[in-house]
Scaffold this motif. Structure first.
Motif, PDB file in Angstrom:
ATOM      1  N   ALA A 192      34.989  46.490  46.730  1.00 23.45           N
ATOM      2  CA  ALA A 192      35.640  45.650  45.726  1.00 23.45           C
ATOM      3  C   ALA A 192      34.790  44.401  45.568  1.00 23.45           C
TER       4      ALA A 192
ATOM      5  N   SER B 209      40.025  45.395  41.723  1.00 24.90           N
ATOM      6  CA  SER B 209      40.423  44.114  42.321  1.00 24.90           C
ATOM      7  C   SER B 209      41.929  43.898  42.294  1.00 24.90           C
TER       8      SER B 209
ATOM      9  N   ALA C 167      43.974  45.985  47.511  1.00 23.78           N
ATOM     10  CA  ALA C 167      42.525  46.022  47.320  1.00 23.78           C
ATOM     11  C   ALA C 167      41.809  45.848  48.657  1.00 23.78           C
TER      12      ALA C 167
ATOM     13  N   ILE D  13      34.074  43.795  50.733  1.00 25.62           N
ATOM     14  CA  ILE D  13      34.525  42.919  49.659  1.00 25.62           C
ATOM     15  C   ILE D  13      33.573  41.734  49.585  1.00 25.62           C
TER      16      ILE D  13
ATOM     17  N   MET E  28      35.602  41.771  43.908  1.00 25.25           N
ATOM     18  CA  MET E  28      36.603  40.737  44.159  1.00 25.25           C
ATOM     19  C   MET E  28      37.881  41.445  44.563  1.00 25.25           C
ATOM     20  N   ALA E  29      38.779  40.739  45.244  1.00 26.43           N
ATOM     21  CA  ALA E  29      40.029  41.357  45.675  1.00 26.43           C
ATOM     22  C   ALA E  29      41.170  40.379  45.490  1.00 26.43           C
TER      23      ALA E  29
ATOM     24  N   GLU F 170      37.610  40.480  36.064  1.00 21.70           N
ATOM     25  CA  GLU F 170      36.825  41.142  37.092  1.00 21.70           C
ATOM     26  C   GLU F 170      35.573  40.340  37.430  1.00 21.70           C
TER      27      GLU F 170
END
Length: 251
Positions: free
Chosen positions: A25, A236, A33, A40, A27-28, A190
């Motif tokens: 991911a 995310s 996520a 991450i 971003m989370a 995102e």
């Protein structure tokens, strides 16, 4: 997880880890996520690394460094596009993203968040805090992705093999011909998708020093994470048993 500042190579690292078979991911913003991803980067790791370290005691942390002379103009360009969307009330970015940027770059406390002196201070303060927090720990590494063999160093640190036949094909799959052609600027939750110029990213290099990261971003061309297609990408905003709830901690 990575506690780097933006514009330090998070996209290149994320793509390289996808190619190693990890679920990533960029971003989370939800608990789910974090549960789904093996790795991450970016928001909220660069601001929340202490809290995440407590929640995930078995995690490894990677700090991505970059030459200040290159990072400052890159960050100024990024903030120039993002600032309207980071505004506390009217900005349309995710609240977690807003919080991370406010915490690390004090964008709500200074007249000009893109001022060079301010960004240098933010960079140095963040670096000092991260290095002090992880001092002497074996689950932490600092990395310049532009340095020869940096990808090999990362894979070794993570306990992953460096014998990956797909690494040289990273840039073949990263962008289709239609995606590489210039397109209007757009910004999504995102991440940031700047103008997509007709600049092909360079392939992964293998030298006597080991594997190097693919150079996905060059000059004003910024490769957007959502443009890269891979089945191991983690959304995310993934929903889980608690819907899209985030963790309860505060900074």
């Amino acid at each position: 997880m990575t506690p780097p500042k933006p514009c330090t190579g998070t996209t290149s690292v994320s793509v390289a880890l996808l190619e190693q078979g990890l679920k990533v991911a960029h971003m989370a913003f939800t608990k789910q996520a974090f549960m789904l991803a093996d790795a991450i980067s970016d928001v909220p790791c660069f601001s929340d690394y202490r809290q995440l370290d407590g929640l995930f005691p078995q995690a490894k942390f990677v700090y991505l460094d970059r030459e200040m002379a290159k990072w400052v103009p890159s960050m100024q360009m990024l903030l120039g596009k993002m600032l309207p969307h980071l505004e506390a009330k009217s900005g349309r970015f995710h609240p977690i993203m807003k919080r991370s940027f406010r915490h690390t770059f004090a964008i709500d406390k200074v007249a000009n968040p893109a001022d060079e002196a301010h960004l240098v201070d933010c960079y140095q303060r963040h670096q000092n805090e991260v290095f002090a927090y992880f001092h002497g720990r074996a689950d932490f590494i600092s990395l310049y992705i532009s340095h020869a063999g940096s990808l090999s160093r990362l894979l070794q640190f993570l306990g992953l093999t460096t014998d990956c036949p797909t690494l040289g094909q990273v840039t073949d799959r990263a962008f289709s011909d239609s995606q590489i052609k210039s397109a209007p600027t757009q910004i999504s939750q995102e991440g940031t998708s700047q103008e997509k110029a007709a600049v092909q990213p360079q392939p992964v290099n293998t030298s006597e020093h080991g594997l190097d990261f693919p150079k996905l971003n060059a000059g004003t061309h910024v490769a957007a994470w959502h443009e890269y297609k891979h089945p191991n990408k983690v959304n995310s905003n993934s929903a889980g048993p608690q819907s899209r709830k985030f963790f309860d901690y505060t900074l």
